[in-house]
Structure formats: C-alpha cells, structure tokens
Write an enzyme that holds these catalytic residues in place. Structure first.
Site, PDB file in Angstrom:
ATOM      1  N   ASN A 230      44.828 -41.275 123.124  1.00 42.11           N
ATOM      2  CA  ASN A 230      46.682 -40.300 123.014  1.00 42.11           C
ATOM      3  C   ASN A 230      47.407 -41.922 123.027  1.00 42.11           C
ATOM      4  OD1 ASN A 230      44.770 -38.922 124.060  1.00 42.11           O
ATOM      5  ND2 ASN A 230      45.122 -39.829 126.371  1.00 42.11           N
ATOM      6  N   ASP A 231      46.821 -43.145 122.799  1.00 45.58           N
ATOM      7  CA  ASP A 231      48.147 -43.987 122.736  1.00 45.58           C
ATOM      8  C   ASP A 231      47.678 -44.534 121.407  1.00 45.58           C
ATOM      9  OD1 ASP A 231      49.991 -44.591 124.596  1.00 45.58           O
ATOM     10  OD2 ASP A 231      48.935 -45.290 126.379  1.00 45.58           O
TER      11      ASP A 231
ATOM     12  N   CYS B  68      37.726 -42.338 125.251  1.00 46.47           N
ATOM     13  CA  CYS B  68      38.232 -41.701 126.777  1.00 46.47           C
ATOM     14  C   CYS B  68      39.632 -41.153 126.898  1.00 46.47           C
ATOM     15  CB  CYS B  68      38.562 -42.847 128.055  1.00 46.47           C
ATOM     16  SG  CYS B  68      39.809 -44.346 127.408  1.00 46.47           S
TER      17      CYS B  68
ATOM     18  N   HIS C  50      51.340 -37.663 130.366  1.00 44.09           N
ATOM     19  CA  HIS C  50      50.279 -37.431 131.746  1.00 44.09           C
ATOM     20  C   HIS C  50      50.532 -36.583 132.192  1.00 44.09           C
ATOM     21  CE1 HIS C  50      50.081 -41.807 130.193  1.00 44.09           C
ATOM     22  NE2 HIS C  50      48.907 -41.705 130.531  1.00 44.09           N
TER      23      HIS C  50
ATOM     24  N   ARG D  35      40.397 -47.950 135.597  1.00 42.20           N
ATOM     25  CA  ARG D  35      41.174 -49.092 134.279  1.00 42.20           C
ATOM     26  C   ARG D  35      42.047 -49.896 135.040  1.00 42.20           C
ATOM     27  NH1 ARG D  35      44.330 -45.634 130.700  1.00 42.20           N
ATOM     28  NH2 ARG D  35      46.174 -45.462 132.573  1.00 42.20           N
TER      29      ARG D  35
ATOM     30  N   GLU E  30      43.721 -49.429 122.551  1.00 44.86           N
ATOM     31  CA  GLU E  30      45.026 -47.822 122.221  1.00 44.86           C
ATOM     32  C   GLU E  30      46.304 -48.521 121.434  1.00 44.86           C
ATOM     33  OE1 GLU E  30      45.387 -46.357 126.590  1.00 44.86           O
ATOM     34  OE2 GLU E  30      46.053 -48.240 127.033  1.00 44.86           O
TER      35      GLU E  30
ATOM     36  N   ARG F 177      42.165 -43.795 136.106  1.00 40.95           N
ATOM     37  CA  ARG F 177      43.690 -43.899 136.010  1.00 40.95           C
ATOM     38  C   ARG F 177      43.973 -44.580 137.637  1.00 40.95           C
ATOM     39  NH1 ARG F 177      43.500 -39.214 131.705  1.00 40.95           N
ATOM     40  NH2 ARG F 177      44.456 -40.070 130.189  1.00 40.95           N
TER      41      ARG F 177
ATOM     42  N   ARG G  75      54.286 -39.879 122.407  1.00 38.00           N
ATOM     43  CA  ARG G  75      53.410 -38.738 122.931  1.00 38.00           C
ATOM     44  C   ARG G  75      54.189 -38.027 123.898  1.00 38.00           C
ATOM     45  NH1 ARG G  75      49.170 -42.329 126.436  1.00 38.00           N
ATOM     46  NH2 ARG G  75      48.781 -40.390 127.799  1.00 38.00           N
TER      47      ARG G  75
HETATM   48  C1  PEP Z   1      45.363 -42.977 126.147  1.00 37.38           C
HETATM   49  O1  PEP Z   1      45.831 -43.519 126.106  1.00 37.38           O
HETATM   50  O2  PEP Z   1      44.263 -42.347 125.086  1.00 37.38           O
HETATM   51  C2  PEP Z   1      43.752 -43.132 127.445  1.00 37.38           C
HETATM   52  C3  PEP Z   1      42.980 -42.958 127.345  1.00 37.38           C
HETATM   53  O3  PEP Z   1      44.915 -43.476 128.668  1.00 37.38           O
HETATM   54  P1  PEP Z   1      46.651 -42.822 129.211  1.00 37.38           P
HETATM   55  O4  PEP Z   1      45.492 -41.474 128.526  1.00 37.38           O
HETATM   56  O5  PEP Z   1      46.325 -42.880 130.377  1.00 37.38           O
HETATM   57  O6  PEP Z   1      47.369 -43.440 128.744  1.00 37.38           O
HETATM   58 MG    MG Z   2      46.455 -44.855 127.240  1.00 34.25          MG
END
Ligand code: PEP
Ligand code: MG
Length: 589
Positions: A478-479, A526, A212, A356, A455, A319, A489
């Site tokens: 991402n998740d 996203c 993040h 979100r 996710e 976020r 990550r």
């Molecule tokens: C993701 O997991 O792709 C996402 C957009 O949420 P975050 O990066 O805030 O976990």
């Molecule tokens: Mg996420």
C-alpha cells in the site's frame, strides 16, 4: 427518482438499506446506540441543553436592551429573536425525539441528524432570506451541542455502534431495516468503532481505495464505497440505497426492478461465500505441491480468534496503532499494551502473531480532531518508525510490552516505514535496551523474530542492509505503491494513477521476493495486493509463498492457490514484470 453515484469499490458485496447520514459538525460528536430504556433520559438531555441556550439568549436580550444602538445594533436583537424562534421550533425537538426513540441514537447524534434534515429543507427554500437562516439553525444546534458536551452524559457509550440484539429488534420494528452509513469522511478510528455495528454498508465522499479507512471497511467485510464525491449531499436521511461494493456504486431510491436485480446479486454472493467456506480446512498447496502460507491482517486483539476461524495459519500484520487512537493524547501504558498483545497472542492458539510497532501519522491520526494540517506532506513526515524513534520512552514502552507478550506464544515484531541504516540500528539497539530494562526489573519475556516492512523504494533498493539485521521482510505494498508513484493513497482525485501493476512497483516487489528467497529469509506481502485474487497467480509466479490479508479474503485467495501450478507461472510472471503494460501482459497466459 432513482439515480446513482459513482465512487471507488472498497469492500465487496451488496448492501440494501436505509441511509443514515453522519452529519459533519464543527463540534466533535459521539455516535452510539442507547438502550431503549435510556430514551427518556437522552431526550431530557437535549431539552435541558435547549433550555439552557434559550436562557442564555434571554440574558443576552436583556443585556442589549440596556445598551444604546451603537453598541447593540438593531440587527443583533433581530438575530437573537430568530435564534429563539428556531430553538422553540417543534420540528427540531420532535425530530430529535424520533431519532432517539425509534432509532436509539444518542442525544448528540439525534440532534445532528435532525439538524441535517432541517438544513436540507432550508436549502430547498426559494426565498434567499429564509435560505440564509440555515446558518442560524446550525449555530443554535452547535450551541446546544457545546452545552451538552460540558454536561456529562449519564449514559456512558458502552455499546458504540453495537449490533442490535434480537430483543432490540422485537422492541422496534423499524430497527429491522438494514442501515447504510453515509458520511463525508470517516477516520480509521471512526470506522473501527462501527466494527460490531448495525451498519450493512458504508459510503464516504472522500478517500482512496487503500486509505486506512477503506482498509478497515474491508476488514469488516461490509460492502463499502469511498471517494463518492458528493454522496453525502445527494442522499437524504432514510432514503433507500443500494451499495454495490464490487462496482463502487451507490444507487439511491432504487426502482422495484433494480431492487429485485440487486437482491438476486446479494443472494448469489451469499451462495459463493457458502461454497468457499468448504475450503477452510483444506491446506493451501498448489497443484505442483508448493505450500503457501495464508495469514491474516488484524486491527484489534479481539480479531485474533476470528482470523483463526477464517482459516489463517497466523497473523502476518497486527496494526497495533489502533490501540493508540482516539485517546486524546493519553498513550496506553506498558500494562495495558502487554494485556492487549497477550490477548492477541493467546487468541491465536499457538499460531504465530506478527505485531507491527505503532504506525500513526498521515491518514491515521491519533485523534480525529487533531488531523495533521500543520505539515504540507504528512505522509512524508513524522509517521510510523520515525514517530516512534522521535519519542524513545513511548517506543520502549511498546517494545517491552511486545517482548513480554512473546512469553505467551510465538511472536514476530514488525517495524514499519524504515528507510535508513541508522534507523535500523537505532531500532535494534532500543529493542536490546528494552530487554535489558526487563532483565533489570526481573520481568519475564519471550523470544521474537524481528522483521522489517518494505514500504519505501529506498528500502527495496537496499535490501542487503535490511537482510543483515532482520529475520524476515514483509512488503507493505500500500505504501510502496504510494511512495514509488508519488500518489497519495487516500486522495480519490489521483486514485486512477494508484497502480499496483505499474512496472516500477512490480520490479521492486519481484526483486524483494527474489533476494529474500535467494538468502533463505522469510518474505511476505501484507499490503492489499496480497488479498487481491486477480494478483495471486502473479505473486506466486514471482516466488511469493506467504500472503497476509483481511480474514474475509483468505478463502478466495486459497481457491486461487489450489488452482495454480507455480512451475508454469514463473516465466509468465517475469514477462509481466518486464512488460511495458503489465496489465495487458497478464492476459497472455
Ligand atoms: C502497507 O503499507 O502495505 C501496509 C500493510 O501498511 P498500512 O496499510 O497499515 O500502511
Ligand atoms: Mg504501510
């Protein structure tokens, strides 16, 4: 001597400037810039802190002088003498004065910076005894910091990491030099504090590309490198450095030839940006007439107007957790959240805003000082919707605030990290309950579209359940990558295995898009994949028509969209998904 340090590329571009080392201290230290007129007060704060610690040591010396050698061994007296000597060292105070007056650092930041400078000098000493005194120096500096913490600063930090005004720059020539922040680690909340900052670039020792912290750096559109291992040890305060955010490289003490080469690259980047800015008002439509929705990811309500300015046709991911961070456990109440969401909605000038619900935990701690070390696997623990459902009163407060903000413009509500049908049902009934509470209070609210993030592989494999309850889905790649491949990550040591093009990831993404399209439900991506121009054509070929990304990426992705012919991409994209080596298969177009 020129040398380079390699890390992971996070945010594009080249930064050239002087290193500002963010010293890691065991005492929680605020970092902010003061006004020039406050310098004397800040210097006085350090002086008072130092004098208080000197008095404390004098008192201790007096006490032990009344004790026998058994209770107060000789070494203790000698140690106190060393501490006194270090406290009275002019280099400490003069250095602190320099950082306050010339750089306008607040007192604590100046002290930790000078501590870092002196520590390095101790490290370089030949004599073992003298080298060992570094620990004493750290102890005395920490005592001063603790003292200063107990004494409230007359300077509230209103301008945390603010951008210098022209007037500031005129007041002090040295401020004209771009500054590059180098730290062992920066939390997402730290990073956000620097959003409107003077820093031209960032480098951290730890972190993965999609941690993040890295995501916030990217959203700031400032060259950044993470996972640079020992960068903060190798660089010294004020060294000249180049941050190459494209290559994931930092060059320290560059030679004139290297500086000239990177200066040229920097100007090329600016020209490219200027060229792309002409696409701002061009509709995102492919060569074969497919309309594509390019949305923005934001972290703060204040980011909404910038998203519109960057050409976004809405926000696909706000976020909201950043409103909850760094508040020492004090959650924002309904009014505060409502006002923040309302500002975000109004900032969109009628374009849709996707809020979100809070997603804290794992590498997004509520407070920097309270990292989750109690649990072995925080990323698999109580984060996102699990955290919200564990505290229904807190969750209902957020739900009511979002519903109320929906009265001021189009709002989508997005739920993170769902995996179980029971979690979906609980969430839906809590939203109904929040509406009923507002009805009872006679408070107005607006309609929302409800979406779920995909996710977790379990969610991607049970889409039918999700599509029964939700109006749209948003793929959080991402998740999804982290949980499909079991790769943390934010851990740079396994970053080479974090692969958006792994066949398993592509299959889950492809099937989610296909299922939503088949059922006529909205679907977007996203995660960071959406803003990666090397993946735009693949996602288009898989049927994706909605991408949500950092505003800074929108025009580059639009350029890819304008050049794409989706009718020619479909078969190729399916081949890529089914290939053993998708990255290789992508080359065969
Ligand atoms: C993701 O997991 O792709 C996402 C957009 O949420 P975050 O990066 O805030 O976990
Ligand atoms: Mg996420």
């Amino acid at each position: 001597m020129t040398f380079s340090v390699h890390g992971l590329p996070v945010a594009r571009g080249i930064a050239i400037g002087r290193a500002v080392l963010m010293a890691s201290s065991r005492v929680d230290v605020a970092h902010y810039f003061i006004e020039p007129g406050q310098a004397a007060t800040e210097i006085e704060r350090v002086r008072t802190g130092r004098n208080a610690v000197v008095d404390e040591i004098h008192r201790l010396q007096h006490t032990i002088s009344t004790m026998g050698p058994k209770e107060a061994p000789h070494e203790l007296a000698a140690l106190l003498d060393v501490h006194l000597m270090l406290l009275q060292d002019e280099e400490l105070i003069n250095g602190v004065k320099h950082w306050i007056t010339d750089r306008l650092y607040n007192a604590e930041w100046a002290l930790t910076t000078q501590l870092e400078v002196l520590s390095r000098q101790f490290d370089d000493m030949e004599d073992d005894y003298l080298r060992g005194r570094k620990a004493d120096l750290e102890q005395v500096a920490e005592r001063i910091l603790r003292y200063m913490k107990g004494v409230t600063s007359p300077t509230t930090p209103p301008n945390v990491g603010r951008r210098k005004t022209q007037q500031d720059l005129l007041l002090d020539d040295s401020m004209d030099v771009p500054l590059v922040m180098i730290a062992h680690d920066l939390s997402p909340a730290d990073m956000l504090q620097f959003k409107q900052s003077v820093f031209a670039g960032f480098v951290t020792d730890v972190g993965g590309r999609n941690s993040h912290t890295a995501i916030v750096a990217r959203s700031m559109d400032i060259p950044a490198v993470v996972g640079a291992r020992s960068a903060s040890q190798l660089v010294r305060q004020d060294d000249w450095v180049i941050v190459d955010g494209d290559a994931g490289l930092m060059i320290v003490d560059p030679s004139p030839i290297i500086l000239a080469e990177y200066g040229f690259k920097q100007r090329q980047g600016e020209l490219e940006r200027g060229r792309l800015s002409r696409l701002r008002h061009t509709p995102a439509v492919t060569l074969d007439g497919q309309k594509v929705e390019l949305l923005a990811n934001i972290e703060l309500p204040e980011d909404a107007p910038a998203a519109v300015k960057a050409g976004a046709v809405g926000v696909g991911l706000f976020r909201s957790e950043f409103l909850f961070m760094g508040r020492r456990g004090q959650m924002p109440d309904e009014e505060e959240q409502y006002n923040a969401y309302r500002r975000a909605v109004e900032g969109m000038e009628g374009l849709p805003m996707t809020i979100r619900t809070v997603d804290v935990g794992a590498d997004k701690p509520l407070d920097d000082s309270v990292r989750d070390e109690a649990h072995l696997n925080p990323a698999l623990g109580l984060r996102a919707i699990r955290w919200s459902l564990a505290d229904p009163a807190m969750f209902l407060t957020q739900l009511r605030a979002i519903l109320r903000a929906a009265g001021h413009g189009p709002v989508n509500m997005l739920i993170p990290m769902l995996a179980h049908a029971s979690e979906i049902r609980q969430t839906v009934s809590l939203i109904d309950f929040a509406r009923a509470e507002l009805d009872n209070r006679g408070v107005a609210y607006g309609p929302i579209k409800l979406g779920a993030m995909i996710e977790i592989p379990a969610a991607a494999l049970t889409l039918k359940i999700f599509l029964k309850y939700f109006d749209f889905l948003s793929i959080g790649t991402n998740d999804l990558i982290q949980y499909t491949l079991a790769i943390d990550r934010s851990d740079e040591s396994v970053a080479h295995l974090y692969d958006p093009l792994h066949p398993a990831v592509l299959r889950l993404v492809a099937e989610t898009i296909a299922e939503c399209n088949a059922q006529g439900k909205g679907v977007s991506v996203c995660g960071e994949m959406a803003g990666d121009t090397s993946l735009t054509r693949l996602l288009l070929g898989l049927g994706l028509r909605s991408f949500s990304m950092h505003p800074a990426q929108i025009l580059a992705v639009k350029q890819e969209v304008l050049r794409a012919d989706t009718s020619r991409l479909v078969a190729w994209a399916m081949q890529v998904v089914e290939a053993e080596d998708p990255a290789q298969a992508m080359l065969a177009v």
